[in-house]
Design an enzyme around this catalytic site. Structure first.
Site, mmCIF file in Angstrom:
data_model
loop_
_atom_site.group_PDB
_atom_site.id
_atom_site.type_symbol
_atom_site.label_atom_id
_atom_site.label_comp_id
_atom_site.label_asym_id
_atom_site.label_seq_id
_atom_site.Cartn_x
_atom_site.Cartn_y
_atom_site.Cartn_z
ATOM 1 N N ASP A 11 5.474 3.296 7.206
ATOM 2 C CA ASP A 11 4.775 3.049 5.937
ATOM 3 C C ASP A 11 4.433 4.416 5.351
ATOM 4 O O ASP A 11 4.547 5.450 6.022
ATOM 5 C CB ASP A 11 3.490 2.245 6.204
ATOM 6 C CG ASP A 11 2.673 1.987 4.939
ATOM 7 O OD1 ASP A 11 3.264 1.628 3.903
ATOM 8 O OD2 ASP A 11 1.443 2.143 4.973
ATOM 9 N N SER A 12 3.934 4.394 4.111
ATOM 10 C CA SER A 12 3.493 5.639 3.493
ATOM 11 C C SER A 12 2.161 6.118 4.086
ATOM 12 O O SER A 12 1.810 7.284 3.931
ATOM 13 C CB SER A 12 3.328 5.424 1.991
ATOM 14 O OG SER A 12 2.463 4.330 1.766
ATOM 15 N N TYR A 43 2.966 6.264 -2.280
ATOM 16 C CA TYR A 43 4.350 6.177 -2.732
ATOM 17 C C TYR A 43 4.430 5.330 -4.019
ATOM 18 O O TYR A 43 5.318 5.525 -4.837
ATOM 19 C CB TYR A 43 5.216 5.468 -1.678
ATOM 20 C CG TYR A 43 5.666 6.312 -0.508
ATOM 21 C CD1 TYR A 43 5.063 7.531 -0.180
ATOM 22 C CD2 TYR A 43 6.713 5.864 0.301
ATOM 23 C CE1 TYR A 43 5.501 8.265 0.915
ATOM 24 C CE2 TYR A 43 7.156 6.596 1.391
ATOM 25 C CZ TYR A 43 6.542 7.796 1.697
ATOM 26 O OH TYR A 43 6.993 8.514 2.783
ATOM 27 N N GLY A 44 3.521 4.380 -4.120
ATOM 28 C CA GLY A 44 3.605 3.350 -5.158
ATOM 29 C C GLY A 44 3.528 3.858 -6.577
ATOM 30 O O GLY A 44 3.882 3.150 -7.519
ATOM 31 N N CYS A 74 6.229 -1.485 4.595
ATOM 32 C CA CYS A 74 5.775 -0.991 3.297
ATOM 33 C C CYS A 74 6.573 -1.743 2.230
ATOM 34 O O CYS A 74 7.810 -1.711 2.236
ATOM 35 C CB CYS A 74 6.045 0.506 3.193
ATOM 36 S SG CYS A 74 5.645 1.197 1.580
ATOM 37 N N ASN A 75 5.840 -2.429 1.359
ATOM 38 C CA ASN A 75 6.521 -3.191 0.304
ATOM 39 C C ASN A 75 7.213 -2.273 -0.692
ATOM 40 O O ASN A 75 8.287 -2.575 -1.200
ATOM 41 C CB ASN A 75 5.502 -4.062 -0.440
ATOM 42 C CG ASN A 75 4.989 -5.194 0.422
ATOM 43 O OD1 ASN A 75 5.501 -6.289 0.379
ATOM 44 N ND2 ASN A 75 3.988 -4.925 1.236
ATOM 45 N N THR A 76 6.577 -1.130 -0.975
ATOM 46 C CA THR A 76 7.118 -0.198 -1.959
ATOM 47 C C THR A 76 8.489 0.306 -1.509
ATOM 48 O O THR A 76 9.444 0.337 -2.286
ATOM 49 C CB THR A 76 6.130 0.971 -2.142
ATOM 50 O OG1 THR A 76 4.858 0.423 -2.485
ATOM 51 C CG2 THR A 76 6.579 1.932 -3.206
ATOM 52 N N GLU A 152 -7.241 4.061 1.876
ATOM 53 C CA GLU A 152 -6.894 5.280 2.641
ATOM 54 C C GLU A 152 -8.133 6.145 2.877
ATOM 55 O O GLU A 152 -8.213 6.884 3.845
ATOM 56 C CB GLU A 152 -5.824 6.091 1.909
ATOM 57 C CG GLU A 152 -4.433 5.484 1.975
ATOM 58 C CD GLU A 152 -3.737 5.622 3.340
ATOM 59 O OE1 GLU A 152 -3.908 6.662 3.994
ATOM 60 O OE2 GLU A 152 -3.022 4.680 3.742
ATOM 61 N N CYS A 184 1.523 -5.621 -0.617
ATOM 62 C CA CYS A 184 1.327 -4.228 -0.210
ATOM 63 C C CYS A 184 0.661 -4.310 1.158
ATOM 64 O O CYS A 184 -0.296 -5.077 1.338
ATOM 65 C CB CYS A 184 0.419 -3.507 -1.206
ATOM 66 S SG CYS A 184 -0.113 -1.865 -0.659
ATOM 67 N N THR A 185 1.187 -3.558 2.114
ATOM 68 C CA THR A 185 0.685 -3.717 3.487
ATOM 69 C C THR A 185 -0.743 -3.198 3.673
ATOM 70 O O THR A 185 -1.354 -3.424 4.710
ATOM 71 C CB THR A 185 1.631 -3.032 4.496
ATOM 72 O OG1 THR A 185 1.870 -1.685 4.054
ATOM 73 C CG2 THR A 185 2.936 -3.775 4.609
ATOM 74 N N HIS A 186 -1.256 -2.517 2.656
ATOM 75 C CA HIS A 186 -2.667 -2.121 2.730
ATOM 76 C C HIS A 186 -3.606 -3.309 2.485
ATOM 77 O O HIS A 186 -4.720 -3.330 2.992
ATOM 78 C CB HIS A 186 -2.983 -1.040 1.676
ATOM 79 C CG HIS A 186 -2.531 0.331 2.055
ATOM 80 N ND1 HIS A 186 -1.212 0.688 2.098
ATOM 81 C CD2 HIS A 186 -3.238 1.437 2.410
ATOM 82 C CE1 HIS A 186 -1.115 1.958 2.452
ATOM 83 N NE2 HIS A 186 -2.322 2.440 2.646
#
Ligand code: DGL
Length: 267
Positions: A11-12, A43-44, A74-76, A152, A184-186
């Protein structure tokens, strides 16, 4: 013995840990290597070319670690760099979160909301993937670029996050959606806040669940599911701030993260 090799998850930043959590719980015998590009998150908000370049660098790094499968947590990256990742991966199976999220939202719903980063929403990857499976589903998308930076920073209990989420979700609530895809994995890291805003009558779809199921099926199909529970290791690699990653990561995983290493890429 390929089954003992680790699965590379990336992931980012820390968001992919929401996928790691499911993998650790459901596939406890698997060795894992996690990569979070903390130095270059988010990244998004970046261009497709840049996201693809970052994804390629990461995949090359993971392949060097000798992995048996790659999970794009990561979806992005799944939205704009899936083909680039698959190309580099060659024979290594690649599992992504968008295929999983699309599968879960294409059955049983007429109107589905999707939230994600700017890059994910602008790519139309979710509506395209959902409509391939079920063209009848109406998909309403909403970009939520401010959520990732707050998570984050570890500000998941901060009132600012709740206010921002309310604002983003209002447009979707006005459209009477039946389910909301956390694209979004967040976002699963704050699913309690999201659920309290949207109420219990709207289902939350976390693509991590089906991602983990897809991973399990692929490991079984390729006869590389680890059947031994000896010497399991979970290693985490980040491009910046390993201590901060550890602090926030342990808060989410509820388990000590023993092996965290700093990696630097040549630009
Ligand atoms: N976790 C990433 C995703 O699933 C996004 C975070 C970022 O913007 O880098 O899309």
């Amino acid at each position: 013995m390929r089954e003992y090799l680790p699965i590379g998850v990336f992931d980012s930043g820390i968001g992919g840990l929401s996928v790691v959590k499911y993998i650790i719980n459901n596939l406890p015998n698997e060795n894992l290597i996690y990569f979070g590009d903390i130095a270059r998150i988010p990244y998004g908000t970046k261009s497709i070319d840049t996201i693809q370049k970052f994804a390629r660098q990461t995949v090359k790094f993971l392949i060097k670690q000798d992995i048996k499968a790659i999970v794009i947590a990561c979806n992005t990256i799944s939205a704009v760099a899936l083909d680039a990742v698959k190309q580099l991966a060659g024979n290594i199976p690649v599992i992504d979160v968008i295929s999983a999220g699309a599968k879960a939202s294409s059955v049983g719903y007429k109107k589905v909301g999707v939230i994600g980063t700017n890059a994910t929403i602008n790519s139309h990857a979710y509506p395209n993937s959902i409509h391939k499976l079920n063209p009848e589903v109406e998909v309403i998308s909403q970009a939520c670029p401010l959520i990732v930076p707050l998570i984050e920073e570890g500000l998941i209990k901060h009132r600012a996050l709740e206010l921002i989420c309310k604002d983003y979700l209002k447009a979707l609530l006005d459209k009477n959606i039946e389910a909301l895809v956390l694209g979004c994995t967040h976002y699963p890291l704050i699913s309690d806040i999201i659920q309290s805003i949207i109420g219990n009558s709207i289902d939350i779809i976390d693509p991590a669940i089906d991602t983990c199921n897809n991973l399990q099926q692929i490991l079984i199909k390729n006869k590389i599911l680890n059947s031994s529970n000896q010497m399991i290791s979970h290693k985490f690699f980040v491009t910046d701030m390993p201590q901060k990653f550890q602090k926030i990561g342990e808060m989410f995983l509820h388990t000590p993260m023993q092996h965290i290493e700093l990696v630097t890429f040549e630009h």
